[in-house]
Motif scaffolding. Sequence first.
Motif, PDB file in Angstrom:
ATOM      1  N   GLN A   1      38.637  27.968 -10.333  1.00 23.97           N
ATOM      2  CA  GLN A   1      37.195  27.815 -10.496  1.00 23.97           C
ATOM      3  C   GLN A   1      36.460  28.485  -9.339  1.00 23.97           C
ATOM      4  O   GLN A   1      35.439  29.150  -9.533  1.00 23.97           O
TER       5      GLN A   1
ATOM      6  N   THR B   1      36.247  32.154  -9.758  1.00 27.46           N
ATOM      7  CA  THR B   1      35.229  32.509 -10.761  1.00 27.46           C
ATOM      8  C   THR B   1      33.840  32.472 -10.126  1.00 27.46           C
ATOM      9  O   THR B   1      33.001  33.338 -10.389  1.00 27.46           O
ATOM     10  N   LYS B   2      33.602  31.492  -9.263  1.00 29.80           N
ATOM     11  CA  LYS B   2      32.300  31.431  -8.573  1.00 29.80           C
ATOM     12  C   LYS B   2      32.115  32.621  -7.636  1.00 29.80           C
ATOM     13  O   LYS B   2      31.014  33.153  -7.504  1.00 29.80           O
TER      14      LYS B   2
ATOM     15  N   GLY C   1      34.826  29.285 -18.782  1.00 30.54           N
ATOM     16  CA  GLY C   1      34.287  29.431 -17.426  1.00 30.54           C
ATOM     17  C   GLY C   1      32.836  29.855 -17.330  1.00 30.54           C
ATOM     18  O   GLY C   1      32.353  30.204 -16.247  1.00 30.54           O
TER      19      GLY C   1
ATOM     20  N   THR D   1      30.871  27.415 -15.086  1.00 31.28           N
ATOM     21  CA  THR D   1      31.363  27.601 -13.713  1.00 31.28           C
ATOM     22  C   THR D   1      30.754  28.869 -13.100  1.00 31.28           C
ATOM     23  O   THR D   1      30.304  28.863 -11.945  1.00 31.28           O
TER      24      THR D   1
ATOM     25  N   GLN E   1      27.220  28.305 -12.178  1.00 32.97           N
ATOM     26  CA  GLN E   1      27.142  27.548 -10.923  1.00 32.97           C
ATOM     27  C   GLN E   1      27.275  28.494  -9.733  1.00 32.97           C
ATOM     28  O   GLN E   1      26.552  28.346  -8.736  1.00 32.97           O
TER      29      GLN E   1
END
Length: 142
Positions: free
Chosen positions: A8, A11-12, A37, A40, A43
């Motif tokens: 995660q 991915t950010k 995702g 995510t 975000q």
Amino acid sequence: MLYSSTSQQQTKEIAHTFAKTLVGGDIVFLDGDLGAGKTTFTQGVLESFGYTEPVRSPTFSIMNIYPINRGLISKVIHLDFYRFNSPDEIRTLGLEDFLEDPKIIFLIEWPEKGTGDMSSLVPTKTIHFRTISENEREININ
Ligand SMILES: Nc1ncnc2c1ncn2[C@@H]1O[C@H](COP(=O)(O)OP(=O)(O)OP(=O)(O)O)[C@@H](O)[C@H]1O
Ligand SMILES: [Mg+2]
């Protein structure tokens, strides 16, 4: 650009890089299956714009609006049309004024459920997410 993410957090980080390319008025379609995702990634985009409060999925709220203070960007609008039964439901959101505002960026999950042939919601950027395995995602930004 084709990325591979194995967490995660990664991915950010990919989202942080992408966020640098965003300009006011961008409409970003986030395409990909459940759990791929998209939220995510959103975000990560908000994180990179200095938004420090929780960013939750708009699965039930449909639309979440985040005030941002980054140069020419005043808001990020996160939409999720997954629960729409018909693309016509988009009219209930009153997006017209937002769409004319050049300081707003849109990030849209399940865009195909909210857009028909006559839609005024035309993406300026599209990102494709693909689940490879439990923790691996392919993220294609073109
Ligand atoms: N590499 C990864 N990148 C992002 N999420 C990952 C990754 N590996 C595992 N996950 C998990 O996958 C899920 C991704 O959830 P997220 O809400 O971002 O998906 P989504 O595409 O928004 O789904 P939905 O269509 O249901 O809204 C989370 O539970 C997260 O922990
Ligand atoms: Mg989501």
